[in-house]
Design an enzyme around this catalytic site. Structure first.
Site, PDB file in Angstrom:
ATOM      1  N   GLY A 193      -0.862   0.326  -1.091  1.00  0.00           N
ATOM      2  CA  GLY A 193      -0.688   0.599  -2.500  1.00  0.00           C
ATOM      3  C   GLY A 193      -1.757   1.443  -3.153  1.00  0.00           C
ATOM      4  O   GLY A 193      -1.957   1.336  -4.359  1.00  0.00           O
ATOM      5  N   GLY A 194      -2.465   2.296  -2.392  1.00  0.00           N
ATOM      6  CA  GLY A 194      -3.368   3.259  -2.982  1.00  0.00           C
ATOM      7  C   GLY A 194      -4.365   2.644  -3.944  1.00  0.00           C
ATOM      8  O   GLY A 194      -5.185   1.788  -3.596  1.00  0.00           O
ATOM      9  N   THR A 221       0.771   2.976   2.442  1.00  0.00           N
ATOM     10  CA  THR A 221       0.035   2.412   3.560  1.00  0.00           C
ATOM     11  C   THR A 221       0.721   1.139   4.033  1.00  0.00           C
ATOM     12  O   THR A 221       1.605   0.637   3.365  1.00  0.00           O
ATOM     13  CB  THR A 221      -1.396   2.066   3.052  1.00  0.00           C
ATOM     14  OG1 THR A 221      -1.996   3.234   2.519  1.00  0.00           O
ATOM     15  CG2 THR A 221      -2.270   1.494   4.135  1.00  0.00           C
TER      16      THR A 221
END
Length: 528
Positions: free
Chosen positions: A423-424, A341
């Protein structure tokens, strides 16, 4: 010495310097924070293609002085044809290729909805002006970053056979070297057309027809009717009250609830000093409790099993915080969630602030690049389950679980702080680290972003649930975490991409703006 940059005329932060400059230049030309963000969102879709694209989703928090923040959900639903029967023979939705491209791309619709908010702020800059930097970078080219090279190399086996990927992002079948000039003429033409015909063209115009025809040709379930039915919409943001501030984030289907819960739980632990065992252990243990709630609750808003705001009530946070052992780690075998992202922030000279996030889920999303438009399409729909009993089971027209979650804090003393990261699984953890370092332990903003970070859960391409630590942590702290029961995995890097690319801005009541970009990224703070 780490310095936090300061200015008075407006500031932009992004994980790629060309996007930050595109936003800053719109501010210089008289644009507002929303217009600057649209310009940067278009630019970063060109210059950081492994992390986001206009074939992905987005979420907004917009704050105007004296008003409550406005939230925009620009997440696309599953296509009407994306049924369990469409995936017959599969145990899970394929992560790459046309069948992974099963949801509508919402981010361009979010740009349009945000510009509606800005209409009340005065004369608008023309849309072609907002998109001009993105068009120029697509046509003239941009230098491939080390991050793009490395992630293309690491993920090549899963990406190289996706329709259009090799033509768009490889050189003779290989990842382009850092510094290679990447040109994306079809994407530049698409962005130029949107500037001329309007953003609605992406969903209900000539651009939409070309997108839909190509998606159908390659085997995606997305059709023109799915695009035509889509509109981004306003939602009520979630809010947690802390001792001296209120922090806002997005409601489901995002994991914004977990970010706010971590901050709310940590607030109750009474930690007085940063960077020591109590700080890191306290945030990690708060993360575990928040993630368990997230995984039980967060789904499409139409099938929520409980009200997310209820978990942010003082009594609910008090009860969960009381379960945290200040000396021992809760065993953590829970599964991790991936995601890649970009987060960007902007504050203009009038104090209007934007916290924005845009994504294609995994690196390069589905890997599908539409040849007629140059658009890389997301694989966000792979977070659906094909198990009909699962909370996030696949259902046409419903939204998938989202890792995306931008934050914005309003302090009682008048400070405004948009902050976030990519970063999920690491997004809510890093947000809590940056916020507590700055707001609780008095660290300068740039130090709060640059300081060593940790991540409970996955790294890129991995599903491990260890507690990963950058190499700069004090060995004594690492040992203390191990002795408390944490399964620690030291990383070799001092500044690891695993930890995401964070950023933050703070506007003070006197108009002074501070900004911090992440040294782990290719980003920058750009200011007037």
């Amino acid at each position: 010495m780490i310095h936090t940059l300061k200015s008075l005329g407006g500031m932009f932060v992004a994980p790629h310097h060309l996007a930050a400059q595109a936003g800053r230049d719109v501010l210089r030309d008289g644009g507002n924070a929303v217009e600057a963000m649209v310009a940067a969102a278009a630019a970063i879709a060109v210059v950081y293609p492994h992390m986001n694209a206009i074939g992905g989703d987005g979420f907004w928090l917009i704050h105007e002085p004296g008003r409550e923040p406005v939230a925009i959900d620009a997440c696309g639903p599953a296509a009407a044809l994306a049924t369990p029967e469409f995936y017959a023979g599969h145990s899970a939705i394929p992560p790459r290729g046309p069948q992974a491209a099963l949801t509508v791309a919402g981010t361009v619709g979010g740009w349009a909805r945000a510009l509606e908010v800005a209409q009340a702020w005065g004369p608008a800059l023309p849309l072609p002006r907002l998109l001009q930097d993105a068009v120029r970078h697509a046509h003239e080219g941009v230098a491939v970053s080390t991050s793009q090279h490395e992630l293309t190399r690491q993920k090549l086996d899963g990406l190289k056979n996706a329709p259009g990927f090799a033509e768009a992002y490889l050189v003779n079948g290989e990842p382009p070297a850092p510094g290679h000039v990447l040109r994306q003429p079809a994407l530049g033409d698409t962005l130029h057309a949107l500037g001329q015909r309007g953003l609605d063209d992406f969903y209900r115009g000539e651009t939409a027809a070309r997108i839909a025809a190509e998606l159908q040709r390659i085997g995606s379930p997305v059709r023109a009717t799915d695009l035509a039915a889509y509109r981004a919409h306003f939602v009520t943001p979630l809010r947690v009250r802390l001792g001296d501030s209120s922090v806002y984030n997005l409601p489901p289907p995002t994991q914004g609830l977990s970010a706010l819960m971590i901050m709310g739980l940590f607030e109750r632990l009474g930690v007085r000093e940063g960077e020591g065992f109590a700080h890191v252990h306290g945030l990690v243990e708060s993360t575990k409790r928040a993630f368990r709630v997230r995984d039980r609750v967060v789904t499409d808003p139409r099938r929520l099993p409980a009200d997310p705001q209820g978990f942010l009530a003082p009594e609910a946070l008090d009860a969960l915080a009381a379960e945290i052992d200040p000396a021992r780690a809760l065993p953590w075998p829970d599964p991790a969630r991936p995601g890649d992202t970009i987060w960007m922030g902007c504050i203009d000279a009038e104090g209007r602030a934007v916290s924005f996030i845009q994504s294609v889920y995994w690196e390069f999303g589905a890997g599908v690049v539409l040849r007629d438009t140059g658009i890389c399409w997301q694989n966000r729909g792979t977070s659906f389950s094909l198990d009909p009993k699962a909370l996030n089971h696949l259902r046409p027209g419903f939204k998938p679980f989202h890792t995306l979650n931008p934050s914005l804090a309003l302090f009682d003393d008048g400070r405004v702080m948009p902050f976030g990261t990519m970063g999920g699984e690491g997004q809510p953890q890093t947000q809590a680290a940056v916020f507590t370092r700055y707001a609780r332990f008095g660290q300068p903003l740039q130090q709060a972003v640059s300081a060593p970070r940790w991540l409970l859960g996955r790294t890129w391409g991995d599903q491990s649930t260890t507690l990963k630590l950058e190499s700069r942590f004090d060995p004594a702290l690492v040992q203390a975490l191990r002795e408390a029961g944490h399964v620690v995995e030291p990383l070799p890097e001092a500044y690891s991409d695993t930890m995401g690319h964070a950023g933050a801005l703070v506007r003070h009541p006197n108009g002074l703006i501070e900004g911090a970009a992440d040294p782990r990224s290719d980003g920058a703070v750009a200011a007037l």
